[in-house]
Design a protein around this motif. Structure first.
Motif, PDB file in Angstrom:
ATOM      1  N   ILE A 133     -27.624 101.470  43.161  1.00  0.00           N
ATOM      2  CA  ILE A 133     -28.687 101.625  43.925  1.00  0.00           C
ATOM      3  C   ILE A 133     -29.838 102.595  42.970  1.00  0.00           C
ATOM      4  O   ILE A 133     -29.290 103.781  42.490  1.00  0.00           O
ATOM      5  N   PRO A 134     -31.156 102.167  42.715  1.00  0.00           N
ATOM      6  CA  PRO A 134     -32.043 103.090  41.996  1.00  0.00           C
ATOM      7  C   PRO A 134     -32.573 104.070  42.710  1.00  0.00           C
ATOM      8  O   PRO A 134     -32.557 104.245  43.894  1.00  0.00           O
ATOM      9  N   SER A 135     -33.064 105.145  42.138  1.00  0.00           N
ATOM     10  CA  SER A 135     -33.880 106.174  42.603  1.00  0.00           C
ATOM     11  C   SER A 135     -35.163 105.634  43.245  1.00  0.00           C
ATOM     12  O   SER A 135     -35.747 104.619  43.063  1.00  0.00           O
ATOM     13  N   MET A 136     -35.807 106.295  44.285  1.00  0.00           N
ATOM     14  CA  MET A 136     -36.979 106.038  44.852  1.00  0.00           C
ATOM     15  C   MET A 136     -38.018 105.637  43.917  1.00  0.00           C
ATOM     16  O   MET A 136     -38.991 104.665  44.142  1.00  0.00           O
ATOM     17  N   GLN A 137     -38.113 106.395  42.854  1.00  0.00           N
ATOM     18  CA  GLN A 137     -39.339 106.259  41.942  1.00  0.00           C
ATOM     19  C   GLN A 137     -39.234 104.706  41.051  1.00  0.00           C
ATOM     20  O   GLN A 137     -40.158 104.331  40.732  1.00  0.00           O
ATOM     21  N   HIS A 138     -38.008 104.194  41.061  1.00  0.00           N
ATOM     22  CA  HIS A 138     -37.916 102.966  40.400  1.00  0.00           C
ATOM     23  C   HIS A 138     -37.945 101.830  41.324  1.00  0.00           C
ATOM     24  O   HIS A 138     -37.563 100.621  41.044  1.00  0.00           O
ATOM     25  N   VAL A 139     -37.924 101.944  42.663  1.00  0.00           N
ATOM     26  CA  VAL A 139     -37.811 101.009  43.760  1.00  0.00           C
ATOM     27  C   VAL A 139     -39.196 100.027  43.686  1.00  0.00           C
ATOM     28  O   VAL A 139     -38.930  98.933  43.655  1.00  0.00           O
ATOM     29  N   GLY A 140     -40.136 100.378  43.503  1.00  0.00           N
ATOM     30  CA  GLY A 140     -41.380  99.782  43.301  1.00  0.00           C
ATOM     31  C   GLY A 140     -41.416  98.696  42.211  1.00  0.00           C
ATOM     32  O   GLY A 140     -41.567  97.674  42.445  1.00  0.00           O
ATOM     33  N   GLU A 141     -40.808  99.325  41.036  1.00  0.00           N
ATOM     34  CA  GLU A 141     -40.550  98.347  39.921  1.00  0.00           C
ATOM     35  C   GLU A 141     -39.804  97.144  40.286  1.00  0.00           C
ATOM     36  O   GLU A 141     -40.026  96.129  39.856  1.00  0.00           O
ATOM     37  N   LEU A 142     -38.553  97.573  40.975  1.00  0.00           N
ATOM     38  CA  LEU A 142     -37.554  96.587  41.326  1.00  0.00           C
ATOM     39  C   LEU A 142     -38.151  95.463  42.256  1.00  0.00           C
ATOM     40  O   LEU A 142     -38.084  94.405  42.194  1.00  0.00           O
ATOM     41  N   ALA A 143     -38.947  96.105  43.293  1.00  0.00           N
ATOM     42  CA  ALA A 143     -39.814  95.037  44.189  1.00  0.00           C
ATOM     43  C   ALA A 143     -40.625  94.105  43.437  1.00  0.00           C
ATOM     44  O   ALA A 143     -40.775  93.044  43.739  1.00  0.00           O
ATOM     45  N   LYS A 144     -41.456  94.787  42.433  1.00  0.00           N
ATOM     46  CA  LYS A 144     -42.026  93.866  41.803  1.00  0.00           C
ATOM     47  C   LYS A 144     -41.516  92.813  40.889  1.00  0.00           C
ATOM     48  O   LYS A 144     -41.976  91.544  40.968  1.00  0.00           O
ATOM     49  N   THR A 145     -40.332  93.158  40.273  1.00  0.00           N
ATOM     50  CA  THR A 145     -39.706  92.141  39.431  1.00  0.00           C
ATOM     51  C   THR A 145     -39.081  91.098  40.456  1.00  0.00           C
ATOM     52  O   THR A 145     -39.296  89.805  40.164  1.00  0.00           O
ATOM     53  N   LEU A 146     -38.598  91.421  41.616  1.00  0.00           N
ATOM     54  CA  LEU A 146     -38.283  90.357  42.526  1.00  0.00           C
ATOM     55  C   LEU A 146     -39.317  89.625  42.976  1.00  0.00           C
ATOM     56  O   LEU A 146     -39.253  88.169  43.083  1.00  0.00           O
ATOM     57  N   ASP A 147     -40.659  90.227  43.360  1.00  0.00           N
ATOM     58  CA  ASP A 147     -41.828  89.356  43.640  1.00  0.00           C
ATOM     59  C   ASP A 147     -42.165  88.182  42.680  1.00  0.00           C
ATOM     60  O   ASP A 147     -42.371  87.336  43.017  1.00  0.00           O
ATOM     61  N   GLU A 148     -42.000  88.710  41.428  1.00  0.00           N
ATOM     62  CA  GLU A 148     -42.340  87.683  40.293  1.00  0.00           C
ATOM     63  C   GLU A 148     -41.393  86.759  40.083  1.00  0.00           C
ATOM     64  O   GLU A 148     -41.414  85.746  39.555  1.00  0.00           O
ATOM     65  N   THR A 149     -40.039  87.132  40.241  1.00  0.00           N
ATOM     66  CA  THR A 149     -38.794  86.270  40.286  1.00  0.00           C
ATOM     67  C   THR A 149     -38.681  85.132  41.269  1.00  0.00           C
ATOM     68  O   THR A 149     -38.107  84.243  40.939  1.00  0.00           O
ATOM     69  N   LEU A 150     -38.884  85.581  42.485  1.00  0.00           N
ATOM     70  CA  LEU A 150     -38.551  84.856  43.552  1.00  0.00           C
ATOM     71  C   LEU A 150     -39.192  83.321  43.377  1.00  0.00           C
ATOM     72  O   LEU A 150     -40.418  83.311  43.446  1.00  0.00           O
ATOM     73  N   PRO A 151     -38.532  82.309  43.518  1.00  0.00           N
ATOM     74  CA  PRO A 151     -39.169  80.937  43.060  1.00  0.00           C
ATOM     75  C   PRO A 151     -40.029  80.726  44.409  1.00  0.00           C
ATOM     76  O   PRO A 151     -39.868  81.153  45.447  1.00  0.00           O
ATOM     77  N   ASP A 152     -41.179  79.860  43.990  1.00  0.00           N
ATOM     78  CA  ASP A 152     -42.271  79.580  45.041  1.00  0.00           C
ATOM     79  C   ASP A 152     -41.824  78.690  46.240  1.00  0.00           C
ATOM     80  O   ASP A 152     -41.912  78.947  47.537  1.00  0.00           O
ATOM     81  N   THR A 153     -40.934  77.817  45.913  1.00  0.00           N
ATOM     82  CA  THR A 153     -40.002  77.067  47.054  1.00  0.00           C
ATOM     83  C   THR A 153     -39.285  78.131  47.865  1.00  0.00           C
ATOM     84  O   THR A 153     -39.162  77.769  49.104  1.00  0.00           O
ATOM     85  N   HIS A 154     -38.612  78.914  47.411  1.00  0.00           N
ATOM     86  CA  HIS A 154     -37.862  80.021  48.176  1.00  0.00           C
ATOM     87  C   HIS A 154     -38.576  80.798  49.036  1.00  0.00           C
ATOM     88  O   HIS A 154     -38.403  81.149  50.349  1.00  0.00           O
ATOM     89  N   ARG A 155     -39.886  81.340  48.588  1.00  0.00           N
ATOM     90  CA  ARG A 155     -40.743  82.074  49.384  1.00  0.00           C
ATOM     91  C   ARG A 155     -41.261  81.089  50.376  1.00  0.00           C
ATOM     92  O   ARG A 155     -41.398  81.572  51.608  1.00  0.00           O
ATOM     93  N   GLU A 156     -41.681  80.030  50.083  1.00  0.00           N
ATOM     94  CA  GLU A 156     -42.125  79.077  50.995  1.00  0.00           C
ATOM     95  C   GLU A 156     -41.286  78.742  52.423  1.00  0.00           C
ATOM     96  O   GLU A 156     -41.412  78.843  53.447  1.00  0.00           O
ATOM     97  N   PHE A 157     -39.994  78.751  51.999  1.00  0.00           N
ATOM     98  CA  PHE A 157     -38.963  78.549  52.797  1.00  0.00           C
ATOM     99  C   PHE A 157     -38.555  79.600  53.665  1.00  0.00           C
ATOM    100  O   PHE A 157     -38.549  79.324  54.997  1.00  0.00           O
TER     101      PHE A 157
END
Length: 257
Positions: A133-157
């Motif tokens: 689990i990363p420190s809080m200062q790196h959590v935002g980066e991780l969320a951005k990576t997930l946002d960019e990686t999550l397929p559109d079909t998964h997000r729609e679902f």
């Protein structure tokens, strides 16, 4: 005499609901999958075999928590999107773990706890390695990576296809449960996705039979007012489906002869 007076002023108990699914229809409901694509595929095969002789309408209801804990979150959603039970009507409920992942993307600081109760495994399944689990200062980066990686079909679902509850016959399908004593139309999303003790401990009639997951039990709980079918598949290897037809209730499970 005093007993008669007390009885006179006591509110009568509401009788429990009789199980009912419309004639010539059958419902299969699947409990929490939690990243076990292997068990989902096995259970789908069992359901297809069981449903083959049935000539009427067939409905499959998934109770949510498709992701986290197990190692195959992404693969589970891929399977659901592929729709392996094509001659069934499908209903997909949203679980608290799906909600937590979406909240993490939108509010990473406030929802960072998701990483500690299954999010790490989900990220790994999407090709985002996370050893700790990363420190809080790196959590935002991780969320951005997930946002960019999550397929559109998964997000729609997750955001549009999945619903918080579904009612049919004498049954009310929801991920976690409902708040006892509150009308169904006034139930909050928070309770539908997260409630536990107040709901599990209630013996009153809800005016419907609530079918739910979320709270793990060693064996399915078939009670007059609720039916719980989360058997901890990610840890036990037992993924459960409840089969409803007419007034009948029965089970299909992985790992069972």
């Amino acid at each position: 005499m005093f007993t008669d007076i007390i009885k006179k002023f006591q509110k009568p108990k509401t009788p429990h609901v009789t199980p009912y699914v419309p004639k010539n229809e059958r419902i299969y409901s699947i409990g929490d999958i939690h990243g076990r694509a292997d068990l989902l595929e096995e259970l789908h095969k069992q359901i297809q075999k069981d449903a083959k002789p049935h000539k009427g309408k067939k409905i499959i209801v998934y109770l949510g928590d498709y992701i986290d804990r197990g190692e195959q979150s992404c693969q589970v959603i891929d399977i659901l999107l592929d729709n392996p039970l094509k001659d069934f009507d499908q209903v997909y409920l949203r679980g608290n773990h799906e909600r937590a992942m979406l909240d993490f993307i939108d509010f990473p600081g406030a929802a960072a706890a998701w990483l500690s109760f299954g999010g790490k495994e989900a990220l790994n399944s999407y090709g985002i390695p996370l050893a700790h689990i990363p420190s809080m200062q790196h959590v935002g980066e991780l969320a951005k990576t997930l946002d960019e990686t999550l397929p559109d079909t998964h997000r729609e679902f997750l955001t549009r296809t999945c619903v918080d509850s579904w009612q049919y016959g004498s049954y009310y399908f929801v991920h976690a449960g409902i708040r006892p004593g509150v009308p169904l139309e006034k139930q909050t999303q928070e309770d539908k996705l997260w409630i536990r003790d107040e709901f599990l401990g209630s013996t009153i009639s809800h005016g419907t039979i609530v079918v739910h997951g979320h709270s793990i039990s060693q064996v399915p709980e078939l009670l007059p007012n609720r039916i719980g079918i989360d058997t901890g598949a990610y840890a036990t290897g037992v993924l459960t489906s409840l089969v409803l037809e007419g007034e009948d209730q029965r089970l299909i499970q992985t790992g069972k002869a």
